[in-house]
Design a protein around this motif. Structure first.
Motif, short mmCIF file in Angstrom:
data_model
loop_
_atom_site.label_atom_id
_atom_site.label_comp_id
_atom_site.label_asym_id
_atom_site.label_seq_id
_atom_site.Cartn_x
_atom_site.Cartn_y
_atom_site.Cartn_z
N VAL A 62 1.08 -1.22 0.01
CA VAL A 62 -0.16 0.15 0.16
C VAL A 62 0.83 1.21 -0.10
O VAL A 62 1.86 1.18 0.61
CB VAL A 62 -0.77 0.20 1.24
CG1 VAL A 62 -1.90 -0.99 1.17
CG2 VAL A 62 -0.39 0.25 2.40
N LEU A 63 0.53 2.30 -0.68
CA LEU A 63 1.10 3.65 -0.53
C LEU A 63 1.57 4.19 0.67
O LEU A 63 0.60 3.96 1.68
CB LEU A 63 0.38 4.41 -1.39
CG LEU A 63 0.38 4.60 -3.01
CD1 LEU A 63 -0.51 5.73 -3.43
CD2 LEU A 63 1.68 4.62 -3.30
N GLY A 64 2.53 4.43 1.04
CA GLY A 64 3.12 5.06 2.22
C GLY A 64 3.89 4.27 3.05
O GLY A 64 4.97 4.58 3.65
N THR A 65 3.70 2.95 2.72
CA THR A 65 4.83 1.83 3.15
C THR A 65 5.63 1.15 2.02
O THR A 65 6.71 0.75 2.12
CB THR A 65 4.10 0.82 3.99
OG1 THR A 65 3.22 0.10 3.37
CG2 THR A 65 3.48 1.56 5.41
N ASN A 66 4.97 1.18 0.97
CA ASN A 66 5.66 0.66 -0.34
C ASN A 66 5.52 1.61 -1.41
O ASN A 66 4.70 2.54 -1.72
CB ASN A 66 4.62 -0.63 -0.75
CG ASN A 66 5.28 -2.10 -0.85
OD1 ASN A 66 4.74 -2.90 -0.71
ND2 ASN A 66 6.65 -2.20 -0.48
N CYS A 67 6.87 1.71 -2.17
CA CYS A 67 6.55 2.34 -3.28
C CYS A 67 6.21 1.63 -4.72
O CYS A 67 6.24 0.25 -4.75
CB CYS A 67 8.26 2.68 -3.84
SG CYS A 67 8.93 3.96 -2.82
N PRO A 68 5.33 2.25 -5.48
CA PRO A 68 4.63 1.45 -6.65
C PRO A 68 6.01 0.66 -7.42
O PRO A 68 7.03 1.36 -7.41
CB PRO A 68 3.97 2.56 -7.32
CG PRO A 68 3.62 3.35 -6.37
CD PRO A 68 4.81 3.75 -5.31
N ILE A 69 5.44 -0.37 -8.04
CA ILE A 69 6.34 -1.04 -9.09
C ILE A 69 6.38 -0.31 -10.55
O ILE A 69 5.31 -0.25 -10.93
CB ILE A 69 5.99 -2.46 -9.06
CG1 ILE A 69 5.98 -3.24 -7.86
CG2 ILE A 69 7.09 -3.21 -10.14
CD1 ILE A 69 5.21 -4.56 -7.90
N PRO A 70 7.45 0.26 -10.82
CA PRO A 70 7.64 0.95 -12.25
C PRO A 70 7.02 0.16 -13.10
O PRO A 70 7.18 -1.07 -13.27
CB PRO A 70 8.78 1.47 -12.17
CG PRO A 70 9.58 1.65 -10.94
CD PRO A 70 8.56 0.43 -10.02
N VAL A 71 6.48 0.79 -14.51
CA VAL A 71 6.20 -0.05 -15.54
C VAL A 71 7.54 -0.66 -16.09
O VAL A 71 8.67 -0.17 -16.35
CB VAL A 71 5.60 0.97 -16.56
CG1 VAL A 71 5.62 0.14 -17.94
CG2 VAL A 71 4.43 1.74 -16.04
#
Length: 371
Positions: free
Chosen positions: A95-104
């Motif tokens: 989830v945002l805040g604890t994880n950075c999104p996985i880029p394309v």
């Protein structure tokens, strides 16, 4: 002092032995778009390894889980594990805040341990309204062999994903929300990623693929039911069959029968269902919208088929009635209040090991000194 040392050594040895024996379950996922038409309208859905819904993660208490996720979408991605506890590793929760999104085009490996956990859960993409396009699947944590399950082993284990669904792509739905518009009435309800059985020729168009659950007469099955939708509470029921509730999201429950149960978004329940009918025909499995009014909600019904091996014909006729209490929420509230935790069921290590570990930690000043 010698006794203290021996107990501490025994606790450390047991702890080390248990940790060393915990196996790893590794998965490689490619999250990508695919075309599907669950309600008869072709659209873009999110698949995992070419499957919609995605695969079921089936592990056992204390196992270590490693899921390598490749993002083949055209936007960032996060996968969250709904209800699975993340202990001292919140950055694996997706989830945002604890994880950075996985880029394309990039990958990320989620790694965590399902320590002292059992039960029925599911995963889904947590950002960019991607859950409206799918990307979900089951996450089952089984008891270890040494821990008894509070019911007989069922003949089979079946997972059902129920949820409201829109024919628009999730990117279009997201734009509407960004413009301050409401999403409105869903176009239908999916069961395991499929549209409704054609129980009504006016409401359900021809040619829609529906889910069929095949069973043996006289056998008992465990059904794990997850509401993976956007916002619609669904009443779940099986024509002429009782639902014996036995577990919800990691806790065994006091067992009791329901003719139907309201399942809100994000909730997961396990039922035991005994195939004790005469199989004069197939039976409806229904998930219909709750607390709504108006004919435009008539289509928000998911219908699958329960098929006995000795069934004599197709299901026909009206669906089993839902609760009739639109203006009175007491029925649903009383249902929720009726669910009780089975405090006699076990899911942790044997008590002898537990007591030694707790006693040892209480005698260790480092636990409380912050070291």
């Amino acid at each position: 002092m010698a006794l203290l040392f021996m107990l501490a050594w025994a606790a450390a040895a047991l702890w080390g032995f248990c940790s060393a024996a915990d196996p790893f379950a590794s998965f490689d996922w490619n999250v990508a778009y695919m075309k599907a038409a669950p309600l008869g309208v072709e659209q873009q859905v999110i698949s995992i390894n070419g499957k919609f819904p995605g695969p079921i993660v089936n592990v056992t208490t204390n196992w270590n889980v490693a899921v390598n996720v490749l993002n083949s979408l055209d936007e960032p991605l996060l996968i969250t594990w709904d209800g699975v506890q993340q202990r001292k590793n919140s950055w694996q929760d997706g989830v945002l805040g604890t994880n950075c999104p996985i880029p394309v085009g990039w990958n990320w490996t989620y790694q965590f341990q399902v320590k002292d956990q059992i039960g029925s859960f599911f995963y889904f993409p947590s950002i960019n309204l991607q859950r409206a396009a799918g990307g979900y699947g089951g996450f089952t944590i089984n008891n270890r062999v040494i821990i008894p399950v509070p019911f007989d082993t069922p003949h089979g284990d079946i997972t059902l994903f129920i949820g409201d669904w829109f024919n628009k792509n999730h990117t279009d739905l997201r734009k509407e929300l960004d413009q301050g518009k409401a999403l409105g009435v869903p176009d239908g309800v999916l069961i395991n990623g499929k549209g409704p059985y054609r129980y009504n020729n006016t409401i359900v168009p021809a040619g829609i693929d529906y889910e069929t659950i095949s069973v043996q007469p006289g056998k008992t099955y465990r059904l794990r039911v997850h509401n993976v939708g956007m916002f619609t509470c669904l009443n779940f029921r099986i024509q002429s069959h009782n639902l014996l509730l036995v577990e919800t999201e990691g806790s065994y429950t006091v067992q009791q029968n329901y003719t139907s149960l309201d399942i809100f978004v994000g909730q997961s329940y396990s039922f035991l269902v005994t195939m004790n009918q005469n199989a004069s025909s197939d039976y409806y499995i229904v998930a219909s919208a709750r607390f709504v009014n108006g004919s435009n909600w008539d289509r928000v019904v998911g219908v699958a088929i329960l098929h006995y091996s000795n069934s004599k014909g197709k299901a026909s006729g009206p669906l089993p009635d839902p609760p009739n209490d639109f203006y009175d929420k007491t029925y649903s509230m009383n249902q929720a209040r009726s669910i009780r935790w089975n405090v006699t069921a076990k899911r942790c290590p044997p008590k002898s090991i537990r007591i030694i570990q707790i006693w040892f930690h209480q005698c260790d000043p480092n636990v409380y000194s912050g070291k």
